[in-house]
Design an enzyme around this catalytic site. Sequence first.
Site, short mmCIF file in Angstrom:
data_model
loop_
_atom_site.label_atom_id
_atom_site.label_comp_id
_atom_site.label_asym_id
_atom_site.label_seq_id
_atom_site.Cartn_x
_atom_site.Cartn_y
_atom_site.Cartn_z
N ASN A 1 0.87 -1.18 0.00
CA ASN A 1 0.00 0.00 0.00
C ASN A 1 0.91 1.23 0.00
OD1 ASN A 1 -1.80 2.05 0.52
ND2 ASN A 1 -2.27 1.41 2.62
N TRP A 2 1.02 1.86 -1.18
CA TRP A 2 1.97 2.97 -1.31
C TRP A 2 1.40 4.27 -0.75
CZ3 TRP A 2 4.37 2.29 -6.94
CH2 TRP A 2 4.96 1.02 -7.02
N LYS A 3 0.12 4.25 -0.38
CA LYS A 3 -0.56 5.44 0.17
C LYS A 3 -0.33 6.64 -0.75
CE LYS A 3 -0.05 3.45 4.73
NZ LYS A 3 -0.05 3.64 6.16
N GLU B 1 -5.39 -5.12 10.64
CA GLU B 1 -4.37 -4.09 10.86
C GLU B 1 -4.69 -3.35 12.17
OE1 GLU B 1 -2.36 -2.94 6.92
OE2 GLU B 1 -4.04 -1.59 7.23
N GLY C 1 2.79 -1.17 4.39
CA GLY C 1 2.82 0.27 4.11
C GLY C 1 4.25 0.74 3.88
N GLY C 2 4.86 1.30 4.92
CA GLY C 2 6.19 1.91 4.81
C GLY C 2 7.22 1.03 4.11
N SER D 1 3.38 -2.24 10.51
CA SER D 1 4.83 -2.23 10.72
C SER D 1 5.50 -3.57 10.40
CB SER D 1 5.17 -1.77 12.14
OG SER D 1 4.72 -0.44 12.35
N HIS E 1 -9.46 1.05 4.80
CA HIS E 1 -8.21 1.21 5.54
C HIS E 1 -8.46 2.13 6.74
CE1 HIS E 1 -4.12 2.47 6.49
NE2 HIS E 1 -3.72 1.37 5.86
N GLY F 1 2.29 2.18 10.84
CA GLY F 1 3.22 3.30 10.70
C GLY F 1 3.88 3.72 12.00
N GLU G 1 -6.96 4.56 7.85
CA GLU G 1 -6.81 5.99 7.54
C GLU G 1 -8.06 6.53 6.87
OE1 GLU G 1 -3.11 5.57 5.45
OE2 GLU G 1 -2.12 5.03 7.34
#
Length: 253
Positions: A11-13, A169, A236-237, A215, A97, A175, A99
Amino acid sequence: MKKRKAIVAGNWKMNKTVAEAIALAQEIKRDLADFRDVDVVLCPPFTALKAVGDVVSGTHIDLGAQNMHWEKSGAFTGEVSPGMLRDLFCHYVILGHSERRQYFGETDAIVNKKAKAALASNLKPIVCVGETLQERESGRMAHVVETQVRGSLAGLSARELVETIIAYEPVWAIGTGKTATSAQAQEVHALIRGVIQIMADETVAQSVRIQYGGSVKASNARELFSQPDIDGGLIGGAALEARSFIDIVRAGV
Ligand code: PEP
């Protein structure tokens, strides 16, 4: 050996210009183009879907979006429909998600409408659920996760449930560098599988793939993914850099 094939999605957001997205996708493709042991999905921002789709075309790497609207078309300024994503050769879409739930007011009812619309357009939804730290610490984790699973997936047929990927998640792990321990994650994955069994049946519950997200890094992926009810991850990251993403994918074997 698990019956279910692991699936790892990046997930490159809201990151990567088109040029940066192409470069990252090319690096991932160089290593994973013919890798079939784990399903691999790249979810760049809308603006880079076409370019990344062109890079991974003809490989075993699939394309996914990070969100969509549930309607087919109409006066919904700024939104993108399921058909538009199919037009760009997306096969997956991340829905609900944390977010989006936190900053854009998405509820289980909205996620449910989106999941049904995605499935009706042949897109596999990656439906995200997970509790906040406060919910966990006040003993409400199981209730919160069960409510999200039931609400987000309400009314899906057995066939549709099997096509759906659930991403557990925990919000406190996204994150933050704080990963759930493999035991904590496994406990919730088993709980989610139990909810699916009640909603459908044992066969469906044993077929649904449940990813862990929060993470995940190359250093902890193998232990998490080897848990009996964890079928890969939503990253993610660590998905923003080719080497770490590739190592995480390879940990899913
Ligand atoms: C995510 O946002 O889906 C996620 C899991 O992020 P991170 O890996 O950075 O915690």
